[in-house]
Design an enzyme around this catalytic site. Structure first.
Site, short mmCIF file in Angstrom:
data_model
loop_
_atom_site.label_atom_id
_atom_site.label_comp_id
_atom_site.label_asym_id
_atom_site.label_seq_id
_atom_site.Cartn_x
_atom_site.Cartn_y
_atom_site.Cartn_z
N GLY A 46 0.83 -1.20 0.00
CA GLY A 46 0.00 0.00 0.00
C GLY A 46 0.86 1.25 0.00
N GLN A 51 2.86 9.95 1.29
CA GLN A 51 4.22 9.38 1.31
C GLN A 51 5.06 9.81 0.12
OE1 GLN A 51 2.45 5.28 2.11
NE2 GLN A 51 4.47 5.12 3.06
N CYS A 92 6.10 -0.25 6.92
CA CYS A 92 5.72 0.92 6.13
C CYS A 92 6.89 1.30 5.23
CB CYS A 92 5.39 2.07 7.08
SG CYS A 92 4.94 3.60 6.24
N LEU A 93 6.60 1.64 3.98
CA LEU A 93 7.67 2.03 3.05
C LEU A 93 8.38 3.30 3.51
CD1 LEU A 93 5.95 1.29 -0.39
CD2 LEU A 93 7.70 -0.07 0.77
N HIS A 134 -4.16 1.54 7.77
CA HIS A 134 -2.79 2.07 7.81
C HIS A 134 -2.63 3.23 6.81
CE1 HIS A 134 1.77 1.35 7.89
NE2 HIS A 134 1.60 2.13 6.85
N GLU A 135 -3.12 3.02 5.58
CA GLU A 135 -2.97 4.05 4.55
C GLU A 135 -3.84 5.26 4.84
OE1 GLU A 135 -0.45 3.63 2.81
OE2 GLU A 135 -0.25 1.48 3.11
N HIS A 138 -2.14 7.60 7.06
CA HIS A 138 -1.17 8.47 6.37
C HIS A 138 -1.84 9.75 5.89
CE1 HIS A 138 2.59 6.28 6.23
NE2 HIS A 138 2.03 5.19 5.72
NI NI Z 1 2.84 3.27 5.57
#
Ligand code: NI
Length: 170
Positions: A46, A51, A92-93, A134-135, A138
């Protein structure tokens, strides 16, 4: 398509609150395509626009095992959530090589616009449910490490700053 660079925690821009998309036009479709390319390249499940330093309510994800089921969520809203909670390890990226357990609703129903601007509902459970929550965090400027203890978060912050310095030198 183009690969976008992903902001890394503790970059303050990750705490920006995204604004709703007003029109799903060619610019948004380009953003979606670039985000998908970026997510697949980084082997993530995701990615939120926040991000990649675009502060509009856009999420891409793909929680399929075959990595060929992209899902696009524009202006997502959670319209139903289970009382049942589920504790799962997340990554998380924006916080590479960091994993820890977060408590989330086991199931959520999210209403969003797709890449064509059409409204749809997604009933999510398992990894997809975790990913949606989670997204969506963000998009309101929240990174998953903020659910952890201050001690853990400070350690992660210190490690990430050190790593960024080392990469700059290299
Ligand atoms: Ni993340």
């Amino acid at each position: 398509m183009a690969r976008l660079s992903i902001l890394r925690y503790p970059d303050p821009r990750l705490h920006t609150v995204a604004r709703p998309v007003t029109t799903v036009d060619a610019r948004i479709r380009q953003l979606v395509d670039d985000m998908l390319e970026t997510m697949y390249e980084a082997e993530g499940v995701g990615l939120a626009a926040t991000q990649v330093d675009v502060h509009e309510r856009v999420i891409v994800m793909d929680t399929s095992e075959s990595h060929d089921r992209p899902v696009v969520l524009i202006n997502p809203e959670i319209i139903a959530r289970s009382d049942e909670m589920s504790l799962n390890e997340e990554g998380c990226l924006s916080v590479p090589a960091t994993y820890d357990k977060v408590n989330r609703h086991a199931r959520v129903t999210v209403r969003a616009l797709d890449r064509d601007g059409q409204s749809f509902d997604l009933e999510a459970e398992g990894l997809t449910s975790i990913c949606v929550q989670h997204e969506m965090d963000h998009l309101v400027g929240k990174v998953f490490v903020e659910y952890l203890s201050t001690l853990k978060r400070d350690r992660i912050r210190t490690r990430m700053i050190k790593k960024a310095r080392e990469e700059q030198k290299a």
